[in-house]
Motif scaffolding. Structure first.
Motif, short mmCIF file in Angstrom:
data_model
loop_
_atom_site.label_atom_id
_atom_site.label_comp_id
_atom_site.label_asym_id
_atom_site.label_seq_id
_atom_site.Cartn_x
_atom_site.Cartn_y
_atom_site.Cartn_z
N LYS A 198 66.34 89.45 58.96
CA LYS A 198 65.40 89.06 58.24
C LYS A 198 65.80 89.35 56.71
O LYS A 198 65.43 88.56 55.57
N SER A 199 66.63 90.50 56.48
CA SER A 199 66.97 90.67 55.17
C SER A 199 67.97 89.81 54.70
O SER A 199 67.77 89.15 53.42
N SER A 211 61.60 96.02 65.54
CA SER A 211 61.03 95.49 64.38
C SER A 211 61.82 95.98 63.10
O SER A 211 62.40 95.29 62.17
N ILE A 249 57.72 90.04 51.68
CA ILE A 249 58.74 91.01 51.91
C ILE A 249 58.42 92.48 51.98
O ILE A 249 58.77 93.27 52.99
N GLU A 276 55.77 93.42 54.69
CA GLU A 276 56.41 93.34 55.99
C GLU A 276 56.99 94.84 56.23
O GLU A 276 57.08 95.18 57.34
N LYS A 277 57.77 95.01 55.14
CA LYS A 277 58.56 96.26 55.26
C LYS A 277 57.54 97.50 55.56
O LYS A 277 58.16 98.54 56.29
N SER A 289 65.77 86.47 54.03
CA SER A 289 65.08 86.93 52.64
C SER A 289 65.94 86.52 51.43
O SER A 289 65.43 86.01 50.44
N VAL A 318 56.19 97.86 59.07
CA VAL A 318 57.43 98.36 59.91
C VAL A 318 57.43 99.96 59.81
O VAL A 318 57.48 100.54 60.81
N ILE A 320 58.73 90.32 63.63
CA ILE A 320 58.76 91.52 63.06
C ILE A 320 57.26 91.87 63.18
O ILE A 320 57.06 92.99 63.63
N SER A 370 64.06 93.70 60.50
CA SER A 370 63.74 93.73 59.38
C SER A 370 65.05 94.21 58.79
O SER A 370 65.21 93.49 57.44
N ASP A 383 59.77 86.47 60.49
CA ASP A 383 58.59 87.46 60.03
C ASP A 383 57.66 87.59 60.86
O ASP A 383 57.00 88.79 61.16
#
Length: 301
Positions: free
Chosen positions: A274-275, A266, A59, A62-63, A278, A66, A128, A270, A125
């Protein structure tokens, strides 16, 4: 001559018993599994803990992908995110193998819940990370701020030389047309930024319509200048036209990249879908770990 001695069978009895015992333990261990229940619980807790750690790493990476401002950084963080996700998947497979063997209804149900959530996580994921590593908005901004701004500066310098040659008469047509072309070009450059930052297609359409209108004004003014600029200013006019043409080519590339909106898309995914996914996966793993640990906690009281 001494009589020949013979070895009695009972001499080999300890060895025979040892081999029989080892064989029995091997067969018993094969049919009952390699671990006792306590060891199995410890393995499950360890796997779930590992999954939670790697999930957090995925996680976070990935952030970072972005938010990265260069292709190299985006790709590096995307690689880290995929690696962490693969580590979660490897532990998930090990856990699934144990749970399928034990066939405990509650744990089987929780594993199924996580599998559904995890499948959604990996799909979003990957979408993104693919968008983030394209970096089209950042690339558009870079082109605008460097090459685009440079060509507009060349355009301005060439027109300023024409203006300075005609300063004796501020109402001179060459001065008026030069200012008209320059103003239109600068307004186009100023519209790059709002277009790059805009996420709505209809709003981008409006900005592009304004750019088209200013472009027509600039070209009309430059065309009119061709008929009135004296020979001494013809080189400056040619340079101005060449700089403007290159600027508009770059503007076309800025708009193309901006339209793809990969950084904005993206970021929206995210922070949005995605949040939520997650958080759901993390919650399932936390509850799963508590469920596995509960019997052991009771036994130690």
């Amino acid at each position: 001559m001494e009589p020949k001695t013979t070895k009695r069978p009972y001499v080999f009895l300890p060895w025979i018993l040892t081999f029989v015992l080892l064989g029995a333990l091997t067969v018993f261990g094969y049919y009952r599994g390699s671990y006792n229940p306590f060891e199995t619980e410890l393995m499950k807790v360890d796997l779930l803990s590992t999954m939670r750690i790697h999930l957090l790493e995925a996680i976070e990476a990935e952030k970072n992908a972005v938010m990265a401002i260069t292709d190299e950084a985006s790709e590096s963080f995307a690689l880290q995110a995929r690696k962490a996700a693969d580590d979660v998947e490897n532990s998930r497979k090990e856990l699934e193998s144990i749970i399928q063997q034990e066939k405990r209804p509650r744990e089987t149900e929780m594993l199924n819940d996580f599998n559904i959530c995890w499948s959604q996580f990996r799909k979003v994921d990957e979408t993104i990370l693919d968008l983030a590593t394209q970096n089209t908005n950042l690339k558009a901004q870079k082109i605008s701020a460097t090459q685009g701004a440079q060509e507009m500066e060349h355009f301005e310098q060439s027109l300023n030389r024409i203006i300075h040659r005609n300063t004796n008469n501020l109402c001179n047509d060459a001065v008026m047309l030069s200012y008209e072309a320059l103003t239109a070009g600068l307004k186009i450059l100023a519209l790059h930024k709002p277009h790059i930052e805009e996420a709505n297609d209809q709003e981008m359409d409006k900005i592009e319509q304004s750019i088209k209108s200013y472009d027509e004004s600039a070209r009309k003014a430059l065309g009119s200048l061709c008929g009135i600029v004296d020979p001494s200013g013809s080189e400056d006019l040619n340079n101005a036209e060449a700089a403007y043409e290159q600027f508009m080519n770059l503007t076309g590339e800025v708009l193309r990249l901006s339209r793809m909106n990969t950084n904005i898309k993206s970021a929206e995914l995210s922070l949005g879908r995605k949040s939520l996914i997650s958080s759901q996966c993390q919650e399932i793993l936390a509850t799963f770990q508590e469920t596995v640990q509960a019997p052991r906690s009771k036994a130690t009281r």
